[in-house]
Write a protein that holds these residues in place. Structure first.
Motif, short mmCIF file in Angstrom:
data_model
loop_
_atom_site.label_atom_id
_atom_site.label_comp_id
_atom_site.label_asym_id
_atom_site.label_seq_id
_atom_site.Cartn_x
_atom_site.Cartn_y
_atom_site.Cartn_z
N MET A 141 11.99 3.92 -7.26
CA MET A 141 12.23 3.03 -8.38
C MET A 141 11.06 2.06 -8.44
N SER A 142 10.40 2.01 -9.56
CA SER A 142 9.31 1.06 -9.76
C SER A 142 9.56 0.35 -11.08
N ALA A 143 9.48 -0.95 -11.07
CA ALA A 143 9.67 -1.73 -12.29
C ALA A 143 8.85 -3.00 -12.19
N ALA A 164 8.24 11.68 -6.97
CA ALA A 164 8.73 11.80 -8.35
C ALA A 164 9.57 10.57 -8.70
N PRO A 165 9.66 10.23 -9.98
CA PRO A 165 10.47 9.07 -10.37
C PRO A 165 11.90 9.12 -9.85
N GLU A 218 0.83 -1.20 0.00
CA GLU A 218 0.00 0.00 0.00
C GLU A 218 0.87 1.26 0.00
N LYS A 219 1.97 1.23 0.76
CA LYS A 219 2.90 2.36 0.76
C LYS A 219 3.53 2.52 -0.63
N ALA A 220 3.83 1.42 -1.30
CA ALA A 220 4.39 1.48 -2.65
C ALA A 220 3.39 2.11 -3.62
N ILE A 221 2.13 1.73 -3.50
CA ILE A 221 1.09 2.31 -4.35
C ILE A 221 0.99 3.81 -4.10
N GLU A 222 1.01 4.23 -2.83
CA GLU A 222 0.97 5.66 -2.50
C GLU A 222 2.14 6.40 -3.13
N SER A 223 3.31 5.76 -3.14
CA SER A 223 4.52 6.43 -3.65
C SER A 223 4.43 6.73 -5.14
N ILE A 224 3.64 5.95 -5.87
CA ILE A 224 3.51 6.18 -7.32
C ILE A 224 2.98 7.58 -7.59
N ASP A 225 2.02 8.03 -6.79
CA ASP A 225 1.46 9.37 -6.97
C ASP A 225 2.20 10.44 -6.17
N ALA A 226 2.73 10.08 -5.01
CA ALA A 226 3.30 11.07 -4.10
C ALA A 226 4.77 11.39 -4.35
#
Length: 175
Positions: free
Chosen positions: A117-119, A112-113, A102-110
Motif C-alpha cells: 500500500m502506497s499513498a 505488485a500493488p 529505501e525498502k519502501a522505494i524498492e517495493s514500488i518496483d519489486a
C-alpha cells in the motif's frame, strides 16, 4: 491502546544503536511466522540479506535478550512491543528510518500493488496541528498492530512507515 495492560518495552536509544539496521526488527517479527526457524540461512533467504548479516543479527538479538527460547525450545520475540523515541536528533534512528524508506522505494518496483500500500497526500496545514497529526498516526498504527495481533496465520512481515513532513521548511525549522 486496545490492550492498556500491555505496555511497550522502552528500548533505550543506546541499546537501539546496536540493532538499528532494519533487519534486526524484521527478525524479531519473523518469529511470529508459521514455520519460523532461528537459522541464519532461513532468515537470510526470507529477508534478502547475507547469511553473515543474519548470523550477526541473531547473535546480537540473543545477547541483548530481545529473543528468547520458549518452553518448547523455539526462539521467540522476548517483548511483544518495542518503543524507541528521542526528542533530539539521533543518528541511529535517522539511519533506521532511512533504511526503511529505501525498502519502501524498492517495493514500488519489486511488489505488485496488491502486495503493498502506497499513498501520498500533499496538503497545506497550520503547523499548530502537528501534535494532532501525531496522535492520529499513533491511533492508526495501534489499529494496524491490533490487526496483526488477531491475525492467526501470519505468513509475511510488513513494515508500516508513516511520514508527515514539511515540504516548505524554513531555515529555523531544520535540524
Amino acid at each position: 491502546a486496545l490492550n492498556p495492560n500491555r505496555q511497550p518495552h522502552d528500548l533505550s536509544v543506546d541499546l537501539f544503536k546496536a540493532i538499528s539496521d532494519w533487519h534486526h526488527l524484521a527478525i524479531l517479527e519473523l518469529t511470529y511466522l508459521r514455520g519460523f526457524r532461528f537459522e541464519a540461512d532461513y532468515i537470510a533467504k526470507k529477508l534478502g540479506i547475507s547469511r553473515n548479516e543474519a548470523g550477526l543479527a541473531m547473535e546480537r538479538l540473543v545477547r541483548l535478550e530481545l529473543v528468547e527460547k520458549n518452553r518448547t525450545g523455539k526462539y521467540q520475540k522476548a517483548q511483544s512491543r518495542l518503543l524507541v523515541e528521542s526528542n533530539i536528533p539521533n543518528t541511529a534512528l535517522k539511519n533506521f528510518h532511512r533504511q526503511v524508506l529505501e525498502k519502501a522505494i524498492e517495493s514500488i518496483d519489486a511488489q505488485a500493488p496488491r502486495e503493498r500500500m502506497s499513498a501520498t497526500d500533499i496538503l497545506p496545514i497550520d503547523s499548530k496541528y502537528l501534535p494532532e497529526v501525531k496522535r492520529l498516526a499513533e491511533e492508526f498504527s495501534s489499529a494496524v498492530m491490533a490487526l496483526s495481533e488477531k491475525s492467526v496465520n501470519k505468513d509475511q512481515v510488513y513494515a508500516l512507515a508513516m511520514h508527515f513532513f514539511n515540504l516548505t521548511p524554513t531555515p529555523d525549522t531544520r535540524n
